[in-house]
Design an enzyme around this catalytic site. Structure first.
Site, PDB file in Angstrom:
ATOM      1  N   HIS A   1       1.077   7.659   0.586  1.00 43.50           N
ATOM      2  CA  HIS A   1       0.315   6.418   0.422  1.00 43.50           C
ATOM      3  C   HIS A   1       0.042   5.771   1.769  1.00 43.50           C
ATOM      4  O   HIS A   1       0.823   5.907   2.712  1.00 43.50           O
ATOM      5  CB  HIS A   1       1.052   5.433  -0.502  1.00 43.50           C
ATOM      6  CG  HIS A   1       2.451   5.119  -0.079  1.00 43.50           C
ATOM      7  ND1 HIS A   1       3.509   5.952  -0.352  1.00 43.50           N
ATOM      8  CD2 HIS A   1       2.968   4.061   0.598  1.00 43.50           C
ATOM      9  CE1 HIS A   1       4.629   5.418   0.128  1.00 43.50           C
ATOM     10  NE2 HIS A   1       4.320   4.280   0.720  1.00 43.50           N
TER      11      HIS A   1
ATOM     12  N   HIS B   1      -0.853   2.007   3.398  1.00 43.41           N
ATOM     13  CA  HIS B   1      -0.862   0.558   3.173  1.00 43.41           C
ATOM     14  C   HIS B   1      -2.087  -0.045   3.869  1.00 43.41           C
ATOM     15  O   HIS B   1      -2.366   0.280   5.023  1.00 43.41           O
ATOM     16  CB  HIS B   1       0.369  -0.100   3.811  1.00 43.41           C
ATOM     17  CG  HIS B   1       1.679   0.328   3.240  1.00 43.41           C
ATOM     18  ND1 HIS B   1       2.405  -0.467   2.379  1.00 43.41           N
ATOM     19  CD2 HIS B   1       2.424   1.452   3.416  1.00 43.41           C
ATOM     20  CE1 HIS B   1       3.534   0.154   2.053  1.00 43.41           C
ATOM     21  NE2 HIS B   1       3.569   1.316   2.673  1.00 43.41           N
TER      22      HIS B   1
HETATM   23  P1  AMP Z   1       7.073   2.863   1.757  1.00 42.45           P
HETATM   24  O1  AMP Z   1       7.415   4.177   1.061  1.00 42.45           O
HETATM   25  O2  AMP Z   1       8.086   2.466   2.782  1.00 42.45           O
HETATM   26  O3  AMP Z   1       5.675   2.870   2.305  1.00 42.45           O
HETATM   27  O4  AMP Z   1       7.175   1.716   0.674  1.00 42.45           O
HETATM   28  C1  AMP Z   1       6.702   1.853  -0.634  1.00 42.45           C
HETATM   29  C2  AMP Z   1       5.805   0.687  -0.984  1.00 42.45           C
HETATM   30  O5  AMP Z   1       5.470   0.822  -2.346  1.00 42.45           O
HETATM   31  C3  AMP Z   1       6.428  -0.683  -0.786  1.00 42.45           C
HETATM   32  O6  AMP Z   1       5.538  -1.515  -0.064  1.00 42.45           O
HETATM   33  C4  AMP Z   1       6.623  -1.192  -2.221  1.00 42.45           C
HETATM   34  O7  AMP Z   1       6.487  -2.574  -2.323  1.00 42.45           O
HETATM   35  C5  AMP Z   1       5.520  -0.462  -2.955  1.00 42.45           C
HETATM   36  N1  AMP Z   1       5.783  -0.257  -4.382  1.00 42.45           N
HETATM   37  C6  AMP Z   1       6.893   0.261  -4.945  1.00 42.45           C
HETATM   38  N2  AMP Z   1       6.770   0.317  -6.279  1.00 42.45           N
HETATM   39  C7  AMP Z   1       5.547  -0.186  -6.569  1.00 42.45           C
HETATM   40  C8  AMP Z   1       4.830  -0.404  -7.785  1.00 42.45           C
HETATM   41  N3  AMP Z   1       5.343  -0.083  -8.986  1.00 42.45           N
HETATM   42  N4  AMP Z   1       3.592  -0.948  -7.710  1.00 42.45           N
HETATM   43  C9  AMP Z   1       3.058  -1.270  -6.526  1.00 42.45           C
HETATM   44  N5  AMP Z   1       3.686  -1.091  -5.335  1.00 42.45           N
HETATM   45  C10 AMP Z   1       4.911  -0.565  -5.359  1.00 42.45           C
END
Ligand code: AMP
Length: 141
Positions: free
Chosen positions: A105, A107
């Site tokens: 993903h 951001h």
């Molecule tokens: P990272 O893997 O460090 O990029 O972090 C994962 C991101 O996914 C974080 O910003 C979380 O807030 C986000 N996240 C986790 N679960 C969900 C969800 N169910 N819906 C939307 N965002 C999510």
């Protein structure tokens, strides 16, 4: 370092299968974009490929290209929707980088002059996230 196997039960795989909800802002044959529920800035969105991959290290070059193409589209819409002064793009690959969810993903975090990144561990207000998602959708049209 060898890349571990993709886990089909990660939370974004569940979102892609429609098993858990998300605030969707964009979808095409190859990617889904939705709001982050722990927003680090107003209108923080995530762009994920539909192909199963842990992160940028095992994603196909096509998925990397398309995810970034759509991240740009979301970024431009966010500038408009939130009157943002800039955009921070973040992508974490593997534990050492800070990756928490093991489906690739990117951001897209709208930034406003003088406003710091929000905390990484505070769940956002769901009504505000929903409303910001709707603003993004409108700006994408
Ligand atoms: P990272 O893997 O460090 O990029 O972090 C994962 C991101 O996914 C974080 O910003 C979380 O807030 C986000 N996240 C986790 N679960 C969900 C969800 N169910 N819906 C939307 N965002 C999510």
């Amino acid at each position: 370092m060898s890349t571990p196997e993709y886990d089909n039960d990660n939370i974004f795989a569940k979102i892609l299968r429609g098993e858990i909800p998300c605030f969707k802002v964009y979808e095409d044959d190859h990617v889904l974009a939705f709001m982050d529920i722990v927003p680090r800035g107003m209108g923080h969105a995530l762009v994920i490929p539909k192909e199963p991959c842990r992160n940028m290290l095992d994603a196909s070059p096509e998925a990397v290209a398309h995810v970034h193409k759509i991240a740009q589209k979301i970024a431009l819409a966010a500038i408009k929707a939130f009157n943002a002064d800039g955009i921070t793009i973040q992508q974490f690959s593997e534990d050492a980088s800070g990756q928490k969810v093991y489906h690739y993903h990117v951001h897209v975090v709208p930034r406003h002059e003088g406003k710091k990144f929000g905390p990484a561990n505070v769940m956002g207000d769901m009504d505000a996230i929903k409303a910001n998602g709707e603003k993004l959708v409108e700006a994408l049209e």
